[in-house]
Design a protein around this motif. Sequence first.
Motif, short mmCIF file in Angstrom:
data_model
loop_
_atom_site.label_atom_id
_atom_site.label_comp_id
_atom_site.label_asym_id
_atom_site.label_seq_id
_atom_site.Cartn_x
_atom_site.Cartn_y
_atom_site.Cartn_z
N UNK A 130 45.12 21.92 44.30
CA UNK A 130 44.99 22.93 43.22
C UNK A 130 45.83 22.52 42.01
N UNK A 131 47.02 21.96 42.26
CA UNK A 131 47.85 21.50 41.13
C UNK A 131 47.12 20.41 40.34
N UNK A 132 46.45 19.52 41.05
CA UNK A 132 45.69 18.45 40.37
C UNK A 132 44.56 19.07 39.53
N UNK A 133 43.88 20.04 40.10
CA UNK A 133 42.76 20.67 39.38
C UNK A 133 43.26 21.39 38.13
N UNK A 134 44.39 22.10 38.28
CA UNK A 134 44.95 22.85 37.15
C UNK A 134 45.39 21.89 36.04
N UNK A 135 45.86 20.70 36.45
CA UNK A 135 46.35 19.74 35.45
C UNK A 135 45.22 19.17 34.59
N UNK A 136 44.00 19.27 35.03
CA UNK A 136 42.87 18.75 34.24
C UNK A 136 42.30 19.87 33.37
N UNK A 137 42.43 19.68 32.08
CA UNK A 137 42.07 20.74 31.13
C UNK A 137 40.63 21.23 31.29
N UNK A 138 39.73 20.31 31.62
CA UNK A 138 38.32 20.70 31.71
C UNK A 138 38.05 21.72 32.82
N UNK A 154 50.70 31.08 51.82
CA UNK A 154 50.61 30.50 50.48
C UNK A 154 49.64 31.23 49.56
N UNK A 155 49.07 32.35 50.00
CA UNK A 155 48.04 33.01 49.19
C UNK A 155 48.52 33.31 47.76
N UNK A 156 49.78 33.75 47.61
CA UNK A 156 50.22 34.08 46.24
C UNK A 156 50.36 32.82 45.39
N UNK A 157 50.75 31.72 46.03
CA UNK A 157 50.80 30.44 45.31
C UNK A 157 49.39 30.01 44.89
N UNK A 158 48.42 30.22 45.78
CA UNK A 158 47.03 29.87 45.44
C UNK A 158 46.53 30.77 44.32
N UNK A 159 46.93 32.05 44.37
CA UNK A 159 46.46 33.02 43.38
C UNK A 159 46.81 32.57 41.96
N UNK A 160 48.06 32.17 41.76
CA UNK A 160 48.50 31.76 40.41
C UNK A 160 47.67 30.58 39.90
N UNK A 161 47.39 29.65 40.78
CA UNK A 161 46.65 28.45 40.36
C UNK A 161 45.16 28.75 40.16
N UNK A 162 44.59 29.47 41.12
CA UNK A 162 43.14 29.71 41.04
C UNK A 162 42.81 30.59 39.84
N UNK A 163 43.71 31.51 39.46
CA UNK A 163 43.44 32.34 38.28
C UNK A 163 43.25 31.49 37.03
#
Length: 233
Positions: A130-138, A154-163
């Motif tokens: 998820x961190x890799x996906x978030x790092x890509x602007x597209x 880890x659900x809350x950690x996933x929440x911040x990234x997936x949002x």
Amino acid sequence: MAASDSKTLLKSDAVYKYILETSVYPREHECMRELRLLTAQHPWSIMASSPDETQFIGMLLKILNARNTLEIGVFTGYSLLATALALPSDGKIIAVDKNREYYEIGSPIIEKAGMTHKVDFREGSALAILNELVAEEKNEGNFDFAFIDADKVNYLNYHERVLKLLRIGGIIAYDNTLWSGFVVASPDEPLSEKDRELAHATREFNKAIAADPRVEVSHLSIADGLTLCRRIA
Ligand code: SAM
Ligand code: CA
């Protein structure tokens, strides 16, 4: 069906059986049935979603007109296949699991269903991917739907990234948010250490989500609890 085998918190197993036999099994895609029965032989079969839940997710995806989705926690690919079947032919799912061997159990059936071209399976830690996906602007705001069904702590950690990855109006579906009903267990109830820890993590997650102004929430009692979060900000 014995109460202990049933993947529902519904009070009556007979009513649950009625739902499955009346509205779910008769309309089940033959590859979904094959994968469900194959998964049922696995020692960790309890990890797979229930067929009424995957039917619901399929309909939700169609209502949303979803095209780009994420799945965190794949196991044998049962919910993944339901997602793939509900997406249009150019739909895509980034599917993440730390255990490729689980995914390989179901992937021949996903292939048989003609759905492999929609699946981008990525093996590894969900947080790292998820961190890799978030790092890509597209990727920002590029996803219509995410199904989160990996490690509950880890659900809350996933929440911040997936949002960050989800478009406004997109939906995140969090699975097992009632944790066998143990979210309301009293402190003296004889739970295993793991259930106690996960019930606590799930309660903390549910509290945080209920107070999150960036999403609208619907906490469903289907299966083991499914929380829908619709991004509004
Ligand atoms: N969504 C599947 C279904 O409905 O059939 C079930 C997924 S199962 C409950 C959870 C999966 O999450 C397991 O296959 C496990 O390997 C994976 N998993 C657990 N923790 C993970 C993590 N930190 N990163 C990636 N995958 C993880
Ligand atoms: Ca689950």
